[in-house]
Each structure stands twice: as structure tokens, then as C-alpha cells.
Design a protein around this motif. Structure first.
Motif, PDB file in Angstrom:
ATOM      1  N   PRO A  87       9.363  11.445 -22.194  1.00 44.49           N
ATOM      2  CA  PRO A  87       8.505  10.530 -21.430  1.00 44.49           C
ATOM      3  C   PRO A  87       9.319   9.451 -20.733  1.00 44.49           C
ATOM      4  N   ASP A  88       8.938   9.130 -19.509  1.00 42.32           N
ATOM      5  CA  ASP A  88       9.566   8.049 -18.748  1.00 42.32           C
ATOM      6  C   ASP A  88      11.080   8.229 -18.676  1.00 42.32           C
ATOM      7  N   SER A  89      11.465   9.424 -18.304  1.00 40.60           N
ATOM      8  CA  SER A  89      12.879   9.788 -18.237  1.00 40.60           C
ATOM      9  C   SER A  89      13.640   8.842 -17.311  1.00 40.60           C
ATOM     10  N   ALA A  90      14.831   8.425 -17.764  1.00 36.77           N
ATOM     11  CA  ALA A  90      15.687   7.506 -17.002  1.00 36.77           C
ATOM     12  C   ALA A  90      17.115   8.036 -17.006  1.00 36.77           C
ATOM     13  N   LEU A  91      17.903   7.621 -16.036  1.00 39.55           N
ATOM     14  CA  LEU A  91      19.260   8.139 -15.918  1.00 39.55           C
ATOM     15  C   LEU A  91      20.100   7.856 -17.159  1.00 39.55           C
TER      16      LEU A  91
ATOM     17  N   ALA B 183       0.829  -1.207   0.000  1.00 37.21           N
ATOM     18  CA  ALA B 183       0.000   0.000   0.000  1.00 37.21           C
ATOM     19  C   ALA B 183       0.861   1.254   0.000  1.00 37.21           C
ATOM     20  N   MET B 184       1.922   1.269   0.807  1.00 38.53           N
ATOM     21  CA  MET B 184       2.828   2.412   0.807  1.00 38.53           C
ATOM     22  C   MET B 184       3.490   2.576  -0.556  1.00 38.53           C
ATOM     23  N   GLN B 185       3.929   1.456  -1.122  1.00 35.40           N
ATOM     24  CA  GLN B 185       4.582   1.509  -2.423  1.00 35.40           C
ATOM     25  C   GLN B 185       3.616   2.015  -3.495  1.00 35.40           C
ATOM     26  N   LEU B 186       2.389   1.554  -3.422  1.00 39.76           N
ATOM     27  CA  LEU B 186       1.372   1.950  -4.393  1.00 39.76           C
ATOM     28  C   LEU B 186       1.048   3.436  -4.274  1.00 39.76           C
ATOM     29  N   GLU B 187       0.858   3.934  -3.043  1.00 39.83           N
ATOM     30  CA  GLU B 187       0.547   5.352  -2.875  1.00 39.83           C
ATOM     31  C   GLU B 187       1.691   6.218  -3.375  1.00 39.83           C
ATOM     32  N   HIS B 188       2.909   5.820  -3.094  1.00 40.21           N
ATOM     33  CA  HIS B 188       4.042   6.593  -3.587  1.00 40.21           C
ATOM     34  C   HIS B 188       4.144   6.543  -5.101  1.00 40.21           C
ATOM     35  N   ALA B 189       3.833   5.403  -5.710  1.00 39.48           N
ATOM     36  CA  ALA B 189       4.025   5.225  -7.156  1.00 39.48           C
ATOM     37  C   ALA B 189       3.190   6.193  -7.982  1.00 39.48           C
ATOM     38  N   THR B 190       2.122   6.739  -7.406  1.00 36.82           N
ATOM     39  CA  THR B 190       1.316   7.726  -8.133  1.00 36.82           C
ATOM     40  C   THR B 190       1.948   9.116  -8.090  1.00 36.82           C
TER      41      THR B 190
ATOM     42  N   VAL C  80      10.105   1.326 -11.781  1.00 41.31           N
ATOM     43  CA  VAL C  80      10.676   1.794 -13.033  1.00 41.31           C
ATOM     44  C   VAL C  80       9.512   2.122 -13.955  1.00 41.31           C
ATOM     45  N   TYR C  81       9.448   3.369 -14.385  1.00 41.76           N
ATOM     46  CA  TYR C  81       8.346   3.784 -15.251  1.00 41.76           C
ATOM     47  C   TYR C  81       8.717   3.575 -16.718  1.00 41.76           C
ATOM     48  N   PRO C  82       7.747   3.136 -17.552  1.00 45.82           N
ATOM     49  CA  PRO C  82       6.341   2.920 -17.241  1.00 45.82           C
ATOM     50  C   PRO C  82       6.124   1.642 -16.437  1.00 45.82           C
ATOM     51  N   THR C  83       5.075   1.684 -15.615  1.00 39.95           N
ATOM     52  CA  THR C  83       4.714   0.544 -14.792  1.00 39.95           C
ATOM     53  C   THR C  83       3.216   0.316 -14.911  1.00 39.95           C
ATOM     54  N   ARG C  84       2.736  -0.730 -14.267  1.00 41.99           N
ATOM     55  CA  ARG C  84       1.306  -1.052 -14.284  1.00 41.99           C
ATOM     56  C   ARG C  84       0.731  -0.833 -12.895  1.00 41.99           C
ATOM     57  N   LEU C  85      -0.332  -0.058 -12.802  1.00 40.45           N
ATOM     58  CA  LEU C  85      -0.997   0.209 -11.533  1.00 40.45           C
ATOM     59  C   LEU C  85      -2.487  -0.070 -11.666  1.00 40.45           C
ATOM     60  N   PRO C  86      -3.126  -0.536 -10.597  1.00 38.64           N
ATOM     61  CA  PRO C  86      -2.476  -0.913  -9.353  1.00 38.64           C
ATOM     62  C   PRO C  86      -1.954  -2.342  -9.338  1.00 38.64           C
ATOM     63  N   ASP C  87      -2.374  -3.146 -10.315  1.00 40.02           N
ATOM     64  CA  ASP C  87      -2.112  -4.575 -10.172  1.00 40.02           C
ATOM     65  C   ASP C  87      -1.867  -5.243 -11.525  1.00 40.02           C
ATOM     66  N   GLY C  88      -1.081  -4.565 -12.370  1.00 35.11           N
ATOM     67  CA  GLY C  88      -0.700  -5.191 -13.624  1.00 35.11           C
ATOM     68  C   GLY C  88      -1.747  -5.153 -14.705  1.00 35.11           C
ATOM     69  N   GLU C  89      -2.602  -4.110 -14.715  1.00 32.07           N
ATOM     70  CA  GLU C  89      -3.617  -4.020 -15.744  1.00 32.07           C
ATOM     71  C   GLU C  89      -2.989  -4.066 -17.135  1.00 32.07           C
TER      72      GLU C  89
ATOM     73  N   ALA D 229      14.377  17.794 -21.463  1.00 31.59           N
ATOM     74  CA  ALA D 229      14.792  16.891 -20.394  1.00 31.59           C
ATOM     75  C   ALA D 229      13.718  16.834 -19.314  1.00 31.59           C
ATOM     76  N   ALA D 230      13.770  15.800 -18.501  1.00 35.13           N
ATOM     77  CA  ALA D 230      12.786  15.601 -17.439  1.00 35.13           C
ATOM     78  C   ALA D 230      13.462  14.986 -16.230  1.00 35.13           C
ATOM     79  N   PRO D 231      12.928  15.222 -15.028  1.00 40.25           N
ATOM     80  CA  PRO D 231      13.518  14.635 -13.818  1.00 40.25           C
ATOM     81  C   PRO D 231      13.349  13.118 -13.781  1.00 40.25           C
ATOM     82  N   VAL D 232      14.240  12.486 -13.027  1.00 37.92           N
ATOM     83  CA  VAL D 232      14.220  11.029 -12.867  1.00 37.92           C
ATOM     84  C   VAL D 232      14.021  10.724 -11.393  1.00 37.92           C
ATOM     85  N   PHE D 233      12.926  10.043 -11.081  1.00 39.76           N
ATOM     86  CA  PHE D 233      12.567   9.746  -9.690  1.00 39.76           C
ATOM     87  C   PHE D 233      13.158   8.408  -9.259  1.00 39.76           C
ATOM     88  N   ARG D 234      14.457   8.284  -9.394  1.00 33.96           N
ATOM     89  CA  ARG D 234      15.149   7.099  -8.903  1.00 33.96           C
ATOM     90  C   ARG D 234      16.145   7.575  -7.865  1.00 33.96           C
TER      91      ARG D 234
END
Length: 356
Positions: free
Chosen positions: A271-275, A19-26, A84-93, A343-348
């Protein structure tokens, strides 16, 4: 990894960590859309998304309070905590994926799917059966040897609520064995829409879950929650419909004042910026690295706050302003070799300097 239906306290700990991971992932997708808007435009849209992002932080805090209350240990510093974005929320849709992308109609449509109401179209079942996505964030539920998935975030929290009730019936108040000093109270966190709940018993646990569910998709699927605040689903819906909801409105038919959106007043973010999108040494790479490191520091501070030092949530607010300023420096830069893309920020979160 798969979750069982909640039968033990250890099962409950697993669900609440997810639940914590899911709330943060948004939060990174919402913040990326927020940061991408020009500072002189889209004040209405900026306000809508900012309110939702702040309330997701409240939900993260409530999930941490729930986990602490039943003797768990919140940890936002684990390597797998940030998806790691893109991801599937909440449960692999398989019908949509969630990424860190600029503000656009398609981005808002994705946000609506994240916050969609909790009733699955499966004869009232909480679960749906479908092929597993490799990008899912949440584990599946191992029940009767079927690969089952939650239809929505609301259904996931309904399962937690029922599990809490079952365990409380079995264990009584001993279920809430956590140290009350680890609870984050209203003195350290206030979101505007609802105050944080200190979880010490079954009633306060139910209240915390109610806030999370109602702010997401509304009271029983309604437009407003018990405090009269607009649910996240309908906050986002306003942006596509061009009007605010007001009391008495029907879903999909807001009749309030016009809500003006300029879809063009947006930086065209990667989109989906990565390091690894920033391999060349220089100021841009340094800025992206500084943002990621600052975000890691922010998650580390939250981990400390949720583990007995709630007073650290006060300086964490300053961290958020620092993160916003770092993002603003990044998004104004064109991507080298990518005309029309910024460029875009990377949330890692990166480890602090000198730490392996």
C-alpha cells in the motif's frame, strides 16, 4: 496556502490549477486498483474502474481547457503536482484518506467517498469548518477569517462555476482571453462517455463544468448524467452491491444484471508504494524506477499537449499502454523481506535521465 473566494482572474487561475491537480490525484489510486487485479478475473470490475479512470483523464483535459481559456498556463510537471500518498481528497477530510492500494472492498468504499454527492450536511452550506489536515491536497478557502473546506469535489466545482459567472459579469467576453489554438478538441480526445469541450466563452465553460460534475456524482445527485451515462459514484457502488444499475433504479438499489466480483483474485500490493521502499539495487528497483520515469514523461507530454500541442495527446495513449505494461512487470514480484506483499508502482514522476 489558502484560496480566496474567486474575485479576480488570478483567483480563478489558482482554482483551475487545483482542479487539474485534483482530477489527476484520483488517477493513480484508480489505476493501482485496476493493475492489481489478476488479468484472467474480474472483467466486470476491470471495465468499471477503467471507464472511470478514462473519464478522469477527460476531466483533467477539460480543466486544462478551462484554464487556457481564461489565460492561464497548465503545468503538470511541478514538483507538487502529484500528491504523496496517502493524501486527503478533496479538501483535507478527516473521515478518510486516499492511497494507492490494491482492489478490495475498503478501496472501493474510499472511491465512493472521493466521488460522494455534492450536498454538505451543513444547512446547505458549500463549506464545512474543521481542523486542517497536513495531508490535504487542496488549499483551504480564506473567507471571513474562518478555516473553511469544501465538503466534496462537486462543491468545489460549484464555486468555480459561480466565480466564472461573477467574473464574466464584470469583464464580459474579455474573461476568455486565452488563445483558442491551445484548446484540446474532439479530434484529439474522446472518452466514450462524453466528448471534450473546447472552451471559448461562458456557454462552453459551463458545459465543461457540467460534464465534470455530472460524471462524478450524477446530475443533481442523480444516478445518470445528461448523456445517460452512469455517474462515477454509482459505477463504484455497483461493485459492492453486485448488480448493475439500469434506468429507473433508485440509488442504492440496482436491479440490473449481476456483476460478479472475485475479491481474492488480486495481487497483494504494497500500500502507498514509495521509491524508498525499494532501496536495494537490482531488477525490481530498476523496474520501479523505470515506471516512475515513464509516468513523469507522460505528465511532461500532457503539459506540452495542454500548452499548444494538442496533437501530442495521440501518442500519450501509447504512453498509457507502456505504463500499464511496466506496472504489470512490477506487481508480480514479492517484496523482499515482506512475506505476502507484492511490489507496486510508484506514481512519482522522475526527471529524464541527465536532467537534474
Amino acid at each position: 496556502m489558502s484560496l480566496r473566494r474567486i474575485a479576480t482572474v488570478e483567483d480563478l487561475h489558482q482554482y483551475l490549477h487545483v482542479a487539474m491537480q485534483l482530477e489527476h490525484a484520483t488517477i493513480p489510486p484508480y489505476l493501482t486498483a485496476l493493475y492489481s487485479m489478476h488479468s484472467t478475473a474480474n472483467q466486470d470490475a476491470h471495465r468499471v474502474i477503467r471507464v472511470v479512470a478514462v473519464e478522469e483523464m477527460l476531466h483533467l483535459t477539460l480543466a486544462a481547457n478551462l484554464l487556457n481559456a481564461v489565460g492561464g498556463t497548465p503545468d503538470l510537471s511541478r514538483n507538487d503536482f502529484v500528491p504523496v500518498y496517502p493524501t486527503r481528497l478533496p479538501d483535507g477530510e478527516t473521515d478518510f484518506e486516499v492511497g494507492t492500494r490494491a482492489f478490495s472492498p475498503d478501496t472501493i468504499k474510499t472511491f465512493l467517498k472521493i466521488e460522494r454527492p455534492a450536498v454538505a450536511d451543513q444547512g446547505g452550506s458549500r463549506f464545512v469548518s474543521r481542523d486542517r489536515s497536513a495531508r490535504t491536497l487542496m488549499p483551504t478557502v480564506n473567507a471571513h477569517e474562518d478555516d473553511l473546506h469544501f465538503f466534496s469535489i462537486g462543491e468545489f466545482y460549484a464555486e468555480i462555476g459561480e466565480g466564472l459567472e461573477r467574473l464574466h459579469h464584470e469583464l464580459g467576453d474579455d474573461l476568455f482571453r486565452g488563445d483558442p489554438a491551445r484548446q484540446v478538441g474532439p479530434a484529439y480526445y474522446y472518452s466514450g462517455g462524453a466528448s471534450v469541450v473546447e472552451v471559448t466563452d461562458a456557454a462552453s465553460a459551463a458545459a465543461a463544468l457540467r460534464i465534470i460534475s455530472e460524471q462524478g456524482e450524477g446530475l443533481g445527485g442523480g444516478i445518470f448524467d445528461e448523456e445517460g451515462e452512469l455517474a462515477h459514484f454509482y459505477r463504484f457502488d455497483q461493485l459492492l452491491r453486485g448488480h448493475y444499475y439500469q434506468p429507473g433504479d433508485e440509488a442504492g438499489r440496482p436491479t440490473g444484471p449481476a456483476l460478479h466480483v472475485d475479491w481474492d483474485a488480486v495481487y497483494p500490493l504494497m500500500p502507498d508504494s514509495a521509491l524508498d521502499h525499494y532501496p536495494e539495487p537490482g531488477e525490481l528497483q530498476d523496474a520501479v524506477t523505470a515506471f516512475s520515469r515513464a509516468y513523469g514523461d507522460f505528465l511532461a507530454r500532457l503539459t506540452e499537449a495542454f500548452n499548444g500541442r494538442p496533437e501530442l495527446l495521440v501518442p500519450a495513449v501509447v504512453d498509457m499502454f507502456h505504463i500499464r505494461d511496466l506496472a504489470s512487470r512490477i506487481i508480480r514480484n514479492p517484496m523482499p523481506g515482506r512475506p505476502g506483499v507484492n511490489a507496486a508502482p510508484v506514481f512519482r514522476g522522475l526527471a529524464p535521465v541527465g536532467v537534474a
